[in-house]
Design a protein around this motif. Structure first.
Motif, PDB file in Angstrom:
ATOM      1  N   PHE A  36      30.859 -17.642  30.133  1.00 10.37           N
ATOM      2  CA  PHE A  36      31.375 -17.490  28.782  1.00 10.37           C
ATOM      3  C   PHE A  36      30.231 -17.086  27.865  1.00 10.37           C
ATOM      4  CE2 PHE A  36      33.196 -18.851  24.733  1.00 10.37           C
ATOM      5  CZ  PHE A  36      34.549 -18.554  24.889  1.00 10.37           C
ATOM      6  N   SER A  37      30.331 -15.902  27.239  1.00 11.23           N
ATOM      7  CA  SER A  37      29.246 -15.410  26.385  1.00 11.23           C
ATOM      8  C   SER A  37      29.386 -15.845  24.933  1.00 11.23           C
ATOM      9  CB  SER A  37      29.181 -13.878  26.450  1.00 11.23           C
ATOM     10  OG  SER A  37      30.355 -13.292  25.875  1.00 11.23           O
ATOM     11  N   GLY A  38      30.562 -16.339  24.553  1.00 12.69           N
ATOM     12  CA  GLY A  38      30.777 -16.779  23.180  1.00 12.69           C
ATOM     13  C   GLY A  38      30.349 -18.215  22.971  1.00 12.69           C
ATOM     14  N   ARG A  39      30.936 -18.870  21.968  1.00 10.78           N
ATOM     15  CA  ARG A  39      30.578 -20.238  21.619  1.00 10.78           C
ATOM     16  C   ARG A  39      31.583 -21.225  22.208  1.00 10.78           C
ATOM     17  NH1 ARG A  39      30.626 -20.854  15.446  1.00 10.78           N
ATOM     18  NH2 ARG A  39      29.725 -22.876  15.976  1.00 10.78           N
ATOM     19  N   LEU A  40      31.077 -22.331  22.714  1.00 13.56           N
ATOM     20  CA  LEU A  40      31.917 -23.464  23.107  1.00 13.56           C
ATOM     21  C   LEU A  40      31.574 -24.620  22.176  1.00 13.56           C
ATOM     22  CD1 LEU A  40      31.726 -23.303  27.010  1.00 13.56           C
ATOM     23  CD2 LEU A  40      33.584 -22.534  25.529  1.00 13.56           C
ATOM     24  N   VAL A  41      32.557 -25.070  21.415  1.00 17.84           N
ATOM     25  CA  VAL A  41      32.344 -26.102  20.411  1.00 17.84           C
ATOM     26  C   VAL A  41      32.992 -27.396  20.898  1.00 17.84           C
ATOM     27  CG1 VAL A  41      32.686 -26.746  18.007  1.00 17.84           C
ATOM     28  CG2 VAL A  41      32.358 -24.338  18.610  1.00 17.84           C
ATOM     29  N   ASP A  65      34.858 -11.446  23.848  1.00 20.21           N
ATOM     30  CA  ASP A  65      35.488 -10.297  24.496  1.00 20.21           C
ATOM     31  C   ASP A  65      36.578 -10.789  25.444  1.00 20.21           C
ATOM     32  OD1 ASP A  65      34.098 -11.279  26.761  1.00 20.21           O
ATOM     33  OD2 ASP A  65      32.452  -9.854  26.496  1.00 20.21           O
ATOM     34  N   ASP A  66      37.228  -9.822  26.095  1.00 16.96           N
ATOM     35  CA  ASP A  66      38.327 -10.163  27.002  1.00 16.96           C
ATOM     36  C   ASP A  66      37.869 -11.032  28.163  1.00 16.96           C
ATOM     37  OD1 ASP A  66      39.939  -8.666  25.400  1.00 16.96           O
ATOM     38  OD2 ASP A  66      40.334  -7.064  26.834  1.00 16.96           O
ATOM     39  N   ALA A 102      39.530 -14.536  29.332  1.00 15.70           N
ATOM     40  CA  ALA A 102      40.010 -14.768  30.697  1.00 15.70           C
ATOM     41  C   ALA A 102      39.357 -16.006  31.299  1.00 15.70           C
ATOM     42  CB  ALA A 102      39.735 -13.544  31.559  1.00 15.70           C
ATOM     43  N   ALA A 103      38.053 -16.176  31.067  1.00 15.89           N
ATOM     44  CA  ALA A 103      37.362 -17.354  31.603  1.00 15.89           C
ATOM     45  C   ALA A 103      37.934 -18.635  31.008  1.00 15.89           C
ATOM     46  CB  ALA A 103      35.869 -17.243  31.313  1.00 15.89           C
ATOM     47  N   ALA A 104      38.236 -18.625  29.714  1.00 16.99           N
ATOM     48  CA  ALA A 104      38.791 -19.815  29.070  1.00 16.99           C
ATOM     49  C   ALA A 104      40.195 -20.117  29.567  1.00 16.99           C
ATOM     50  CB  ALA A 104      38.789 -19.625  27.553  1.00 16.99           C
TER      51      ALA A 104
END
Length: 457
Positions: A17-22, A52-53, A57-59
């Motif tokens: 996951f390249s985004g943020r996990l809060v 991104d997509d 998908a990973a989430a």
């Protein structure tokens, strides 16, 4: 962190996951978990902010494999609070908000985290527009997937009538494009079927030339003749004329005399999207109804009808939506009388449908209410637990007063009202077809935190 989500599991998701996990112990967790609906205190186990997509998908796969309840959030305006979930995973799309306009082709690709206001401003820079609702902070994906009734609906159709394609992350993690040629059954279902089928990450819209509109607030006295006349003028007027007609106590607006504050008024948000030189003639029937208390209708840029929302505004209200045919003088008299029977903030809102909405076949999209002529909304704001029962009874009684036999409902305005009301949003064969498409694309009903249509079988 809840017992259902372990630290090793989250650490594993971080690797994909390249985004943020809060998480609940993050300093901005409380700010990010808030939705627009008041009276709720959601506490997700994880808030995923994808870029991104692949992140989406990973989430999705993580939630599915961990057995976590899954909510999808864009603008967070769900009247049922479905953009969040306790002890589950929220896919919060607000970091995906790019708007790419192709002026020559009159189309735009819009990421699902963009708002109606942002998208309207981006397209207006090219003299183009696509119709959304009437609130700038509403998420593009949420309003689109439910249908999209707004200022341009009578002239250019619902938002879904201008949707050309969508990119969707499915329950199994696949990313597909749905349009008239690829996955046409999914494309049909997305146009009004809500968030039942997957996570929509990008939407491609058809745009229409629009250099500006004549619009703004028109405040009139709340007499039965004004209300009935206003609705009739909209229904009989050109498709380019529309308004959101609110019968309610006048707020303490600075441009309204203090003696009018709190007095029942017709507060209408008016929009004329036709030629500017024809605006005065089109608006004359409603301006002639009574001497205005305030008339702010003027030539404006279209984005001015989508002012930014107050992030601190979290209303708690009892609300119901319905569809009806007309408002004659006796019904208008009953509505005004009914509004006088309750104190506090309450409203009966009416919107004319018809026009381009009704020129689309009822089975062309999952939004099936093409022959309905008016949409009504009734709401009473709740100030505390002691007055909820009284206000609920008033709302339900007012809806019964307005009921003219159209059992339909607009899915974007539903609260948490139970499966029968979801059925009302998808009448007859529409429900069966949606359930069949759901069985193909989400047979396990992973995407159920919505106005849910379970998979067939």
């Amino acid at each position: 962190m809840t017992a259902s989500v372990s630290t090793p599991d989250v650490d594993d998701l971080r690797t994909r996951f390249s985004g943020r996990l809060v998480l609940p112990d993050d300093p901005d967790y409380d700010a990010l978990r808030v939705v627009v609906l008041g009276g709720v205190d959601p506490r997700p186990a994880v808030i995923a902010r994808p870029r991104d997509d692949a992140d989406v998908a990973a989430a999705v796969v993580f939630a599915r494999d961990a057995g976590l309840p899954l909510a999808v959030r864009s603008g967070g305006h769900s009247g049922a609070g479905y953009g969040t979930v306790d002890d589950g995973l929220v896919i919060d799309l607000r970091d995906m908000r790019a708007v790419d306009v192709d002026p020559a082709d009159r189309t735009a690709w819009v990421q699902a985290g963009a708002t109606a206001g942002e998208t309207t401003a981006a397209t207006a820079a090219h003299g183009l527009a696509v119709g959304f609702g009437d609130t700038g902070s509403v998420g593009v994906s949420g309003i689109t997937l439910g249908g999209g009734v707004g200022f341009l609906s009578r002239s250019h159709g619902l938002t879904v009538d201008n949707l050309l394609a969508a990119e969707v992350v499915l329950a199994d993690g696949r990313v597909v494009r749905a349009d008239a040629e690829q996955h046409p059954d999914l494309f049909w279902a997305l146009r009004g079927g809500g968030g039942n089928l997957g996570v929509v990450t990008r939407l491609r819209f058809r745009l229409h030339p629009l250099d500006g509109v004549t619009g703004g607030m028109l405040l009139l006295p709340a007499t039965p003749a004004v209300l009935a006349g206003f609705v009739a003028a909209l229904q009989d007027g050109p498709d380019e004329l529309t308004a959101i007609v609110n019968v309610m106590p006048c707020p303490p607006l600075p441009f309204v005399p203090a003696e009018r504050h709190g007095v029942l008024s017709v507060m209408a948000l008016v929009c004329w999207s036709g030629p500017s030189e024809a605006a005065d003639a089109a608006l004359a029937p409603i301006r002639a109804l009574a001497e205005p208390i305030a008339d702010l209708v003027r030539p404006v840029a279209y984005p001015e009808l989508f002012p930014p929302g107050d992030p601190e505004y979290h209303p708690t209200a009892v609300a119901r939506t319905l569809l009806l045919d007309d408002v004659d003088l006796p019904l208008a008299e009953a509505v005004v009388e009914r509004l006088g029977q309750l104190d506090g903030m309450r409203v009966v809102q009416l919107r004319a449908l018809g026009g381009a909405i009704g020129r689309v076949p009822a089975d062309a999209t999952a939004f099936a209410h093409r022959s309905s002529r008016l949409m009504g909304n009734v709401a009473a704001f709740v100030t505390g637990p002691d007055d909820r029962a009284e206000r609920t009874a008033w709302v339900e009684g007012t809806v019964a007063l307005l009921d003219q036999g159209d059992a339909g409902a607009y899915v974007n305005f539903l609260g948490d009202e139970g499966p029968d009301r979801v059925r009302a949003a998808y009448p007859g064969a529409t429900w069966d077809r949606l359930a069949a498409v759901k069985a193909v694309y989400d047979p396990g009903n992973l995407f159920r935190r919505n106005q849910n249509v379970p998979p067939a079988g």
